[in-house]
Design a protein around this motif. Structure first.
Motif, PDB file in Angstrom:
ATOM      1  N   THR A 124       0.859  -1.189   0.000  1.00  0.00           N
ATOM      2  CA  THR A 124       0.000   0.000   0.000  1.00  0.00           C
ATOM      3  C   THR A 124       0.889   1.230   0.000  1.00  0.00           C
ATOM      4  O   THR A 124       1.777   1.361   0.843  1.00  0.00           O
ATOM      5  N   TYR A 125       0.650   2.122  -0.939  1.00  0.00           N
ATOM      6  CA  TYR A 125       1.437   3.346  -1.046  1.00  0.00           C
ATOM      7  C   TYR A 125       0.556   4.556  -0.776  1.00  0.00           C
ATOM      8  O   TYR A 125      -0.507   4.712  -1.384  1.00  0.00           O
ATOM      9  N   VAL A 126       1.006   5.414   0.144  1.00  0.00           N
ATOM     10  CA  VAL A 126       0.240   6.608   0.511  1.00  0.00           C
ATOM     11  C   VAL A 126       1.143   7.840   0.394  1.00  0.00           C
ATOM     12  O   VAL A 126       2.007   8.076   1.243  1.00  0.00           O
ATOM     13  N   PRO A 127       0.961   8.646  -0.662  1.00  0.00           N
ATOM     14  CA  PRO A 127       1.711   9.897  -0.778  1.00  0.00           C
ATOM     15  C   PRO A 127       1.030  11.014   0.014  1.00  0.00           C
ATOM     16  O   PRO A 127      -0.200  11.098   0.053  1.00  0.00           O
ATOM     17  N   VAL A 128       1.844  11.858   0.627  1.00  0.00           N
ATOM     18  CA  VAL A 128       1.308  12.953   1.447  1.00  0.00           C
ATOM     19  C   VAL A 128       2.073  14.231   1.109  1.00  0.00           C
ATOM     20  O   VAL A 128       3.307  14.252   1.167  1.00  0.00           O
ATOM     21  N   VAL A 129       1.359  15.298   0.761  1.00  0.00           N
ATOM     22  CA  VAL A 129       2.027  16.572   0.471  1.00  0.00           C
ATOM     23  C   VAL A 129       1.438  17.680   1.340  1.00  0.00           C
ATOM     24  O   VAL A 129       0.266  17.646   1.710  1.00  0.00           O
ATOM     25  N   GLU A 130       2.270  18.643   1.663  1.00  0.00           N
ATOM     26  CA  GLU A 130       1.821  19.767   2.484  1.00  0.00           C
ATOM     27  C   GLU A 130       1.105  20.817   1.643  1.00  0.00           C
ATOM     28  O   GLU A 130       0.114  21.389   2.089  1.00  0.00           O
ATOM     29  N   ALA A 176      -0.765  21.081  -1.758  1.00  0.00           N
ATOM     30  CA  ALA A 176      -1.323  20.246  -2.817  1.00  0.00           C
ATOM     31  C   ALA A 176      -2.001  21.073  -3.899  1.00  0.00           C
ATOM     32  O   ALA A 176      -2.686  22.057  -3.597  1.00  0.00           O
ATOM     33  N   PRO A 177      -1.837  20.682  -5.166  1.00  0.00           N
ATOM     34  CA  PRO A 177      -2.587  21.330  -6.242  1.00  0.00           C
ATOM     35  C   PRO A 177      -4.049  20.911  -6.198  1.00  0.00           C
ATOM     36  O   PRO A 177      -4.419  19.949  -5.503  1.00  0.00           O
ATOM     37  N   ALA A 178      -4.868  21.600  -6.936  1.00  0.00           N
ATOM     38  CA  ALA A 178      -6.312  21.345  -6.887  1.00  0.00           C
ATOM     39  C   ALA A 178      -6.679  19.942  -7.319  1.00  0.00           C
ATOM     40  O   ALA A 178      -7.655  19.366  -6.835  1.00  0.00           O
ATOM     41  N   ASP A 179      -5.882  19.341  -8.211  1.00  0.00           N
ATOM     42  CA  ASP A 179      -6.221  18.022  -8.733  1.00  0.00           C
ATOM     43  C   ASP A 179      -5.535  16.881  -7.977  1.00  0.00           C
ATOM     44  O   ASP A 179      -5.562  15.729  -8.417  1.00  0.00           O
ATOM     45  N   TRP A 180      -4.934  17.175  -6.823  1.00  0.00           N
ATOM     46  CA  TRP A 180      -4.201  16.160  -6.056  1.00  0.00           C
ATOM     47  C   TRP A 180      -5.160  15.125  -5.476  1.00  0.00           C
ATOM     48  O   TRP A 180      -6.170  15.470  -4.850  1.00  0.00           O
ATOM     49  N   GLN A 181      -4.828  13.830  -5.672  1.00  0.00           N
ATOM     50  CA  GLN A 181      -5.699  12.742  -5.215  1.00  0.00           C
ATOM     51  C   GLN A 181      -5.220  12.108  -3.914  1.00  0.00           C
ATOM     52  O   GLN A 181      -5.927  11.273  -3.340  1.00  0.00           O
ATOM     53  N   GLY A 182      -4.042  12.479  -3.436  1.00  0.00           N
ATOM     54  CA  GLY A 182      -3.517  11.867  -2.226  1.00  0.00           C
ATOM     55  C   GLY A 182      -3.876  12.644  -0.972  1.00  0.00           C
ATOM     56  O   GLY A 182      -4.741  13.521  -0.979  1.00  0.00           O
ATOM     57  N   LYS A 183      -3.165  12.336   0.105  1.00  0.00           N
ATOM     58  CA  LYS A 183      -3.411  13.015   1.368  1.00  0.00           C
ATOM     59  C   LYS A 183      -2.677  14.357   1.412  1.00  0.00           C
ATOM     60  O   LYS A 183      -1.663  14.544   0.736  1.00  0.00           O
ATOM     61  N   VAL A 184      -3.199  15.266   2.226  1.00  0.00           N
ATOM     62  CA  VAL A 184      -2.615  16.598   2.381  1.00  0.00           C
ATOM     63  C   VAL A 184      -2.270  16.802   3.855  1.00  0.00           C
ATOM     64  O   VAL A 184      -3.070  16.495   4.740  1.00  0.00           O
ATOM     65  N   GLY A 185      -1.062  17.325   4.113  1.00  0.00           N
ATOM     66  CA  GLY A 185      -0.673  17.613   5.484  1.00  0.00           C
ATOM     67  C   GLY A 185       0.661  16.998   5.847  1.00  0.00           C
ATOM     68  O   GLY A 185       1.542  16.824   5.008  1.00  0.00           O
ATOM     69  N   ASN A 186       0.799  16.640   7.109  1.00  0.00           N
ATOM     70  CA  ASN A 186       2.035  16.083   7.657  1.00  0.00           C
ATOM     71  C   ASN A 186       2.009  14.563   7.550  1.00  0.00           C
ATOM     72  O   ASN A 186       1.009  13.920   7.887  1.00  0.00           O
ATOM     73  N   VAL A 187       3.115  13.971   7.122  1.00  0.00           N
ATOM     74  CA  VAL A 187       3.129  12.525   6.875  1.00  0.00           C
ATOM     75  C   VAL A 187       2.934  11.719   8.161  1.00  0.00           C
ATOM     76  O   VAL A 187       2.273  10.670   8.162  1.00  0.00           O
TER      77      VAL A 187
END
Length: 236
Positions: free
Chosen positions: A166-172, A174-185
């Motif tokens: 299972t892969y979970v990308p997280v960005v602080e 995020a662009p409008a079209d981002w499908q992953g999680k937003v915030g702190n990993v």
């Protein structure tokens, strides 16, 4: 031990991040998750995780995050590029580090990376998949923005191919079209797991991130401190 290496490639991959390939003059016996020291001088040796797995062909791969303000890393990239251009070898010392993957454990794995800490995670992940481990593997990779997740597509493809990954990308940011999680990993991990008591946890990122993970996961999620691995723990 000290090893001379031919530099075979210095390639920018994204956001001031470089992939460097080294061909050592002799085999380097290392474990997945260990690091090497790039020798810049007699008393100047700089650590970088080995992104390649020991199950591969002997080539050593590094991922170096070297923004313009980060002279410590950028000087290494420039030295590697100069060696490549001039046909010179570079010197490294390897292997180092105690946070290598415990291959004798059948616990599920949680691999957490911040930025180019992914190089450490990549070595462990590649090694585990090549050995055909059957236990669940969770990879959480955090970055300031999507650009920092330079192997995002590669990891998504691996997760689609391996049922236990299972892969979970997280960005602080995020662009409008981002499908992953937003915030702190680390907060993303805490949101997704009720308990971490059953897991082997491997962490690579800034020292303060590794320290926060150890305290947060043990205090809030029941993680066993002796089953959390990060080379940063030797320095904090």
């Amino acid at each position: 031990m000290s090893i001379k290496c031919e530099v075979t490639s210095v390639e920018p991959v994204a956001c001031h991040t470089y992939r460097i390939l080294l061909k050592p003059e002799q085999p380097v016996p290392f474990k997945a998750g260990q690091y090497l020291l790039a020798v810049m001088g007699e008393k100047d040796k700089r650590p970088f995780s080995i992104a390649s797995s020991p199950c591969r062909d002997g080539e050593l791969e590094l991922h170096i995050g070297a923004a313009e303000h980060n002279a410590y890393a950028m000087e290494v990239v420039e030295a590697m590029r100069a060696a490549l251009d001039n046909g010179r070898t570079v010197e490294v010392e390897a292997p180092h580090g105690e946070a290598w993957v415990r291959a004798d454990s059948d616990k599920p794995l949680l691999l957490i990376a911040g930025g180019t800490g992914f190089s450490y995670v990549r070595s462990i992940l590649d090694n585990c998949l090549s050995r055909g481990v059957s236990q669940p593997i969770f990879v959480y990779w955090g970055g300031r923005d999507v650009c920092q997740l330079y192997a995002n597509d590669e990891l998504a493809e691996l997760a689609a191919k391996h049922a236990n990954l299972t892969y979970v990308p997280v960005v602080e940011n995020a662009p409008a079209d981002w499908q992953g999680k937003v915030g702190n990993v680390l907060e993303a991990v805490c949101d997704d797991f009720v308990s971490l008591s059953a897991y082997d946890i491997y962490i690579c990122g800034r020292f303060e991130m590794a320290g926060a993970a150890r305290e947060m996961f043990s205090a809030e999620k029941g993680a066993e401190r002796e089953r959390m691995f990060a080379d940063a723990f030797s320095f904090i």
